[in-house]
Write a protein that holds these residues in place. Structure first.
Motif, PDB file in Angstrom:
ATOM      1  N   MET A   1     -47.348 -31.112  21.976  1.00 52.93           N
ATOM      2  CA  MET A   1     -48.222 -29.960  22.158  1.00 52.93           C
ATOM      3  C   MET A   1     -48.608 -29.380  20.803  1.00 52.93           C
ATOM      4  SD  MET A   1     -47.478 -26.341  24.122  1.00 52.93           S
ATOM      5  CE  MET A   1     -47.317 -27.124  25.725  1.00 52.93           C
ATOM      6  N   SER A   2     -49.879 -29.052  20.628  1.00 56.13           N
ATOM      7  CA  SER A   2     -50.352 -28.513  19.364  1.00 56.13           C
ATOM      8  C   SER A   2     -49.912 -27.069  19.186  1.00 56.13           C
ATOM      9  CB  SER A   2     -51.882 -28.586  19.302  1.00 56.13           C
ATOM     10  OG  SER A   2     -52.458 -27.696  20.241  1.00 56.13           O
ATOM     11  N   SER A   5     -52.030 -24.734  21.233  1.00 54.30           N
ATOM     12  CA  SER A   5     -51.663 -24.712  22.649  1.00 54.30           C
ATOM     13  C   SER A   5     -50.439 -23.841  22.885  1.00 54.30           C
ATOM     14  CB  SER A   5     -51.397 -26.135  23.150  1.00 54.30           C
ATOM     15  OG  SER A   5     -52.567 -26.914  23.111  1.00 54.30           O
ATOM     16  N   ARG A   6     -49.480 -23.900  21.970  1.00 56.08           N
ATOM     17  CA  ARG A   6     -48.289 -23.059  22.103  1.00 56.08           C
ATOM     18  C   ARG A   6     -48.661 -21.580  22.012  1.00 56.08           C
ATOM     19  NH1 ARG A   6     -45.640 -27.437  19.410  1.00 56.08           N
ATOM     20  NH2 ARG A   6     -46.298 -26.646  17.389  1.00 56.08           N
ATOM     21  N   ASP A   9     -50.258 -20.511  25.249  1.00 54.40           N
ATOM     22  CA  ASP A   9     -49.262 -20.329  26.305  1.00 54.40           C
ATOM     23  C   ASP A   9     -48.540 -18.989  26.154  1.00 54.40           C
ATOM     24  OD1 ASP A   9     -50.016 -22.795  27.197  1.00 54.40           O
ATOM     25  OD2 ASP A   9     -48.214 -23.842  26.513  1.00 54.40           O
ATOM     26  N   VAL A  87     -59.067 -25.082  23.044  1.00 54.80           N
ATOM     27  CA  VAL A  87     -57.805 -24.550  23.572  1.00 54.80           C
ATOM     28  C   VAL A  87     -58.033 -23.210  24.269  1.00 54.80           C
ATOM     29  CG1 VAL A  87     -55.553 -23.611  22.907  1.00 54.80           C
ATOM     30  CG2 VAL A  87     -56.340 -25.762  21.936  1.00 54.80           C
ATOM     31  N   VAL A 145     -54.983 -26.054  33.064  1.00 51.68           N
ATOM     32  CA  VAL A 145     -53.631 -26.551  32.794  1.00 51.68           C
ATOM     33  C   VAL A 145     -52.771 -26.338  34.031  1.00 51.68           C
ATOM     34  CG1 VAL A 145     -51.581 -26.332  31.348  1.00 51.68           C
ATOM     35  CG2 VAL A 145     -53.862 -26.030  30.347  1.00 51.68           C
TER      36      VAL A 145
END
Length: 235
Positions: A1-2, A5-6, A9, A87, A145
């Motif tokens: 995971m990039s 992306s983290r 989240d 993203v 997602v």
């Protein structure tokens, strides 16, 4: 995971915290209905019929209708997931900005009234909160997602249990756990403010959504960078 992306989240976890806080405030201060848990409101609607409780039916029914309206607005603003989405698509921030505006309206009315409103006023504020979370719920779906939700968290809990039962590593359930903890933590904070300092309770909701909007600016590609990327691809 990039890394991006983290960060996305974590911002969604903050939105789940907002869901928990808004639900707690709705339950404790605005007539006893949920603002995001529509399954719970449907149960309350059925119970109100069995008990002959017109007030509960009105509050639960209003929350359901306004949540549905909010979902429709959020989807119109955010749209559906696309294969070439970044993203954090700019459309999501647009939808969350509308949510923030709805929460500002609710907060202004609530704080002007000193945290004490009539039954009709509470019903109107419940409607605004349910609409706001409807917008949030459908706009988050734009990410595309699986399992990334801020309101449908019974499914998140089910997924977490299934993955743990199947022997999946903790990193595979980390996001689900954080979303659930965000909801519980938000409910605890929202409930505490509702009971101890009701006048300022809406500030928690505004802080959550406002922080997400500010932080998402660093994840949303600018028009210039998007144009450059397109030129690189076509060139």
């Amino acid at each position: 995971m990039s890394d991006a992306s983290r960060k996305r989240d974590l911002l969604v976890v903050l939105l789940s915290l907002n869901s928990g806080a808004t639900d707690a405030i709705g339950l404790l201060l605005l007539g006893g209905a949920f603002t995001s848990v529509m399954t719970g409101n449907m149960v309350l609607l059925g119970v109100s019929g069995a008990q002959g409780d017109g007030s509960l039916a009105l509050h639960a029914g209003t929350a359901i209708i306004c949540f549905v309206i909010g979902c429709a607005v959020g989807h119109r603003l955010a749209g559906s997931a696309r294969p070439d989405d970044p993203v954090w698509p700019a459309q999501i921030s647009r939808a969350l900005t509308v949510e923030f505006a709805v929460l500002v309206l609710y907060a202004a009315f609530w704080m002007f009234a000193g945290g004490e409103v009539s039954e009709a006023g509470a019903l109107g504020l419940l409607a605004l909160n349910a609409c706001a979370l409807g917008i949030q719920s459908s706009s988050v779906q734009r990410f595309g997602v699986p399992g990334l939700s801020t309101t449908y968290l019974t499914g998140t809990l089910t997924t977490l249990v299934m993955r743990l039962t199947a022997g999946k590593p903790l990193r595979d359930v980390q996001l689900s756990a954080l979303l659930l903890l965000g909801l519980i933590g938000g409910a605890a904070l929202g409930g505490l403010l509702a009971l101890r300092a009701p006048v300022v309770a809406p500030l928690l909701q505004l802080a959550c959504v406002g922080t997400v909007l500010l932080a998402s600016r660093f994840l949303t590609p600018t028009r210039t960078s998007a144009t450059a990327t397109t030129a690189e691809v076509t060139g």
